[in-house]
Design a protein around this motif. Sequence first.
Motif, PDB file in Angstrom:
ATOM      1  N   SER A   6       0.844  -1.188   0.000  1.00  0.00           N
ATOM      2  CA  SER A   6       0.000   0.000   0.000  1.00  0.00           C
ATOM      3  C   SER A   6       0.876   1.232   0.000  1.00  0.00           C
ATOM      4  N   GLY A   7       0.243   2.389  -0.230  1.00  0.00           N
ATOM      5  CA  GLY A   7       0.965   3.644  -0.162  1.00  0.00           C
ATOM      6  C   GLY A   7       1.340   4.244  -1.503  1.00  0.00           C
ATOM      7  N   GLY A   8       1.068   3.525  -2.577  1.00  0.00           N
ATOM      8  CA  GLY A   8       1.361   4.076  -3.885  1.00  0.00           C
ATOM      9  C   GLY A   8       0.388   5.175  -4.265  1.00  0.00           C
ATOM     10  N   GLY A   9       0.674   5.815  -5.389  1.00  0.00           N
ATOM     11  CA  GLY A   9      -0.203   6.879  -5.852  1.00  0.00           C
ATOM     12  C   GLY A   9       0.503   7.789  -6.826  1.00  0.00           C
ATOM     13  N   LEU A  10      -0.118   8.931  -7.063  1.00  0.00           N
ATOM     14  CA  LEU A  10       0.422   9.942  -7.964  1.00  0.00           C
ATOM     15  C   LEU A  10       1.128  11.017  -7.149  1.00  0.00           C
ATOM     16  N   ARG A  30      11.869 -13.981  10.125  1.00  0.00           N
ATOM     17  CA  ARG A  30      12.885 -14.897   9.612  1.00  0.00           C
ATOM     18  C   ARG A  30      13.204 -14.670   8.135  1.00  0.00           C
ATOM     19  N   TYR A  31      12.408 -13.848   7.493  1.00  0.00           N
ATOM     20  CA  TYR A  31      12.526 -13.685   6.048  1.00  0.00           C
ATOM     21  C   TYR A  31      13.246 -12.394   5.674  1.00  0.00           C
ATOM     22  N   ALA A  32      14.116 -12.501   4.684  1.00  0.00           N
ATOM     23  CA  ALA A  32      14.645 -11.304   4.058  1.00  0.00           C
ATOM     24  C   ALA A  32      13.532 -10.681   3.219  1.00  0.00           C
ATOM     25  N   MET A  33      13.513  -9.369   3.180  1.00  0.00           N
ATOM     26  CA  MET A  33      12.472  -8.658   2.449  1.00  0.00           C
ATOM     27  C   MET A  33      13.109  -7.782   1.379  1.00  0.00           C
ATOM     28  N   THR A  34      12.471  -7.765   0.242  1.00  0.00           N
ATOM     29  CA  THR A  34      12.994  -7.032  -0.898  1.00  0.00           C
ATOM     30  C   THR A  34      11.878  -6.245  -1.572  1.00  0.00           C
ATOM     31  N   TRP A  35      12.190  -5.045  -2.000  1.00  0.00           N
ATOM     32  CA  TRP A  35      11.303  -4.278  -2.868  1.00  0.00           C
ATOM     33  C   TRP A  35      11.858  -4.360  -4.292  1.00  0.00           C
ATOM     34  N   TYR A  36      10.962  -4.648  -5.218  1.00  0.00           N
ATOM     35  CA  TYR A  36      11.261  -4.619  -6.645  1.00  0.00           C
ATOM     36  C   TYR A  36      10.322  -3.610  -7.294  1.00  0.00           C
ATOM     37  N   ARG A  37      10.643  -3.267  -8.525  1.00  0.00           N
ATOM     38  CA  ARG A  37       9.718  -2.452  -9.292  1.00  0.00           C
ATOM     39  C   ARG A  37       9.758  -2.877 -10.754  1.00  0.00           C
ATOM     40  N   GLN A  38       8.663  -2.604 -11.440  1.00  0.00           N
ATOM     41  CA  GLN A  38       8.593  -2.908 -12.868  1.00  0.00           C
ATOM     42  C   GLN A  38       7.873  -1.778 -13.580  1.00  0.00           C
ATOM     43  N   ALA A  39       8.620  -1.140 -14.460  1.00  0.00           N
ATOM     44  CA  ALA A  39       8.058  -0.065 -15.270  1.00  0.00           C
ATOM     45  C   ALA A  39       7.477  -0.654 -16.559  1.00  0.00           C
ATOM     46  N   THR A  90       8.511   5.945 -11.912  1.00  0.00           N
ATOM     47  CA  THR A  90       7.165   5.436 -12.172  1.00  0.00           C
ATOM     48  C   THR A  90       7.210   3.946 -12.483  1.00  0.00           C
ATOM     49  N   ALA A  91       6.455   3.175 -11.720  1.00  0.00           N
ATOM     50  CA  ALA A  91       6.474   1.715 -11.867  1.00  0.00           C
ATOM     51  C   ALA A  91       5.467   1.109 -10.904  1.00  0.00           C
ATOM     52  N   VAL A  92       5.248  -0.175 -11.060  1.00  0.00           N
ATOM     53  CA  VAL A  92       4.553  -0.945 -10.036  1.00  0.00           C
ATOM     54  C   VAL A  92       5.617  -1.476  -9.082  1.00  0.00           C
ATOM     55  N   TYR A  93       5.406  -1.246  -7.810  1.00  0.00           N
ATOM     56  CA  TYR A  93       6.365  -1.663  -6.790  1.00  0.00           C
ATOM     57  C   TYR A  93       5.825  -2.899  -6.072  1.00  0.00           C
ATOM     58  N   TYR A  94       6.696  -3.900  -5.976  1.00  0.00           N
ATOM     59  CA  TYR A  94       6.326  -5.173  -5.362  1.00  0.00           C
ATOM     60  C   TYR A  94       7.224  -5.467  -4.169  1.00  0.00           C
ATOM     61  N   CYS A  95       6.688  -6.123  -3.174  1.00  0.00           N
ATOM     62  CA  CYS A  95       7.548  -6.629  -2.109  1.00  0.00           C
ATOM     63  C   CYS A  95       7.632  -8.146  -2.217  1.00  0.00           C
ATOM     64  N   ARG A  96       8.753  -8.663  -1.775  1.00  0.00           N
ATOM     65  CA  ARG A  96       9.008 -10.093  -1.813  1.00  0.00           C
ATOM     66  C   ARG A  96       9.607 -10.527  -0.493  1.00  0.00           C
ATOM     67  N   ALA A  97       9.157 -11.675  -0.013  1.00  0.00           N
ATOM     68  CA  ALA A  97       9.727 -12.298   1.177  1.00  0.00           C
ATOM     69  C   ALA A  97      10.463 -13.549   0.739  1.00  0.00           C
ATOM     70  N   SER A  98      11.650 -13.771   1.264  1.00  0.00           N
ATOM     71  CA  SER A  98      12.415 -14.949   0.854  1.00  0.00           C
ATOM     72  C   SER A  98      13.172 -15.548   2.032  1.00  0.00           C
ATOM     73  N   THR A 109       1.924  -2.233  -5.945  1.00  0.00           N
ATOM     74  CA  THR A 109       1.240  -0.947  -5.803  1.00  0.00           C
ATOM     75  C   THR A 109       1.827   0.021  -6.824  1.00  0.00           C
ATOM     76  N   GLN A 110       0.964   0.759  -7.492  1.00  0.00           N
ATOM     77  CA  GLN A 110       1.396   1.649  -8.574  1.00  0.00           C
ATOM     78  C   GLN A 110       1.924   2.965  -8.006  1.00  0.00           C
ATOM     79  N   VAL A 111       3.080   3.353  -8.478  1.00  0.00           N
ATOM     80  CA  VAL A 111       3.644   4.670  -8.175  1.00  0.00           C
ATOM     81  C   VAL A 111       3.800   5.413  -9.495  1.00  0.00           C
ATOM     82  N   THR A 112       3.215   6.598  -9.557  1.00  0.00           N
ATOM     83  CA  THR A 112       3.315   7.424 -10.751  1.00  0.00           C
ATOM     84  C   THR A 112       3.870   8.785 -10.358  1.00  0.00           C
ATOM     85  N   VAL A 113       4.977   9.145 -10.987  1.00  0.00           N
ATOM     86  CA  VAL A 113       5.622  10.427 -10.713  1.00  0.00           C
ATOM     87  C   VAL A 113       5.438  11.302 -11.947  1.00  0.00           C
TER      88      VAL A 113
END
Length: 115
Positions: A6-10, A30-39, A90-98, A109-113
């Motif tokens: 959550s927290g994305g927006g324009l 116990r999990y490493a956490m990562t943010w990715y994005r895809q434009a 600007t991209a969709v931002y994803y979180c990943r647990a591994s 969540t979409q982020v638009t700048v």
Amino acid sequence: VQLVESGGGLVQPGGSLRLSCAASGFTFSRYAMTWYRQAPGKERELVADITSIGGFTNYAYSMKGRFTISRDNVKNTVYLQMNSLKPEDTAVYYCRASLGSHTYWGQGTQVTVSS
């Protein structure tokens, strides 16, 4: 298992956003956490990650100094504070647990700048 971003927006160039990723259904601490994005039209890329133990962080070069990843193991949430945002963020931002072979992804969540 659930990861909910959550927290994305324009936001205007130069602005800030704080993304959250709330985890449930697994032992978050116990999990490493990562943010990715895809434009649009581009491959998914790593933004930042944080280890499970010690909270050590790593950032993609273009995000260093602008983005900050953090985690709250009580709230089972990982955050991404994004400052000095640029249109190219600007991209969709994803979180990943591994953890080992166990990997979970959120829906993004979409982020638009843009001005």
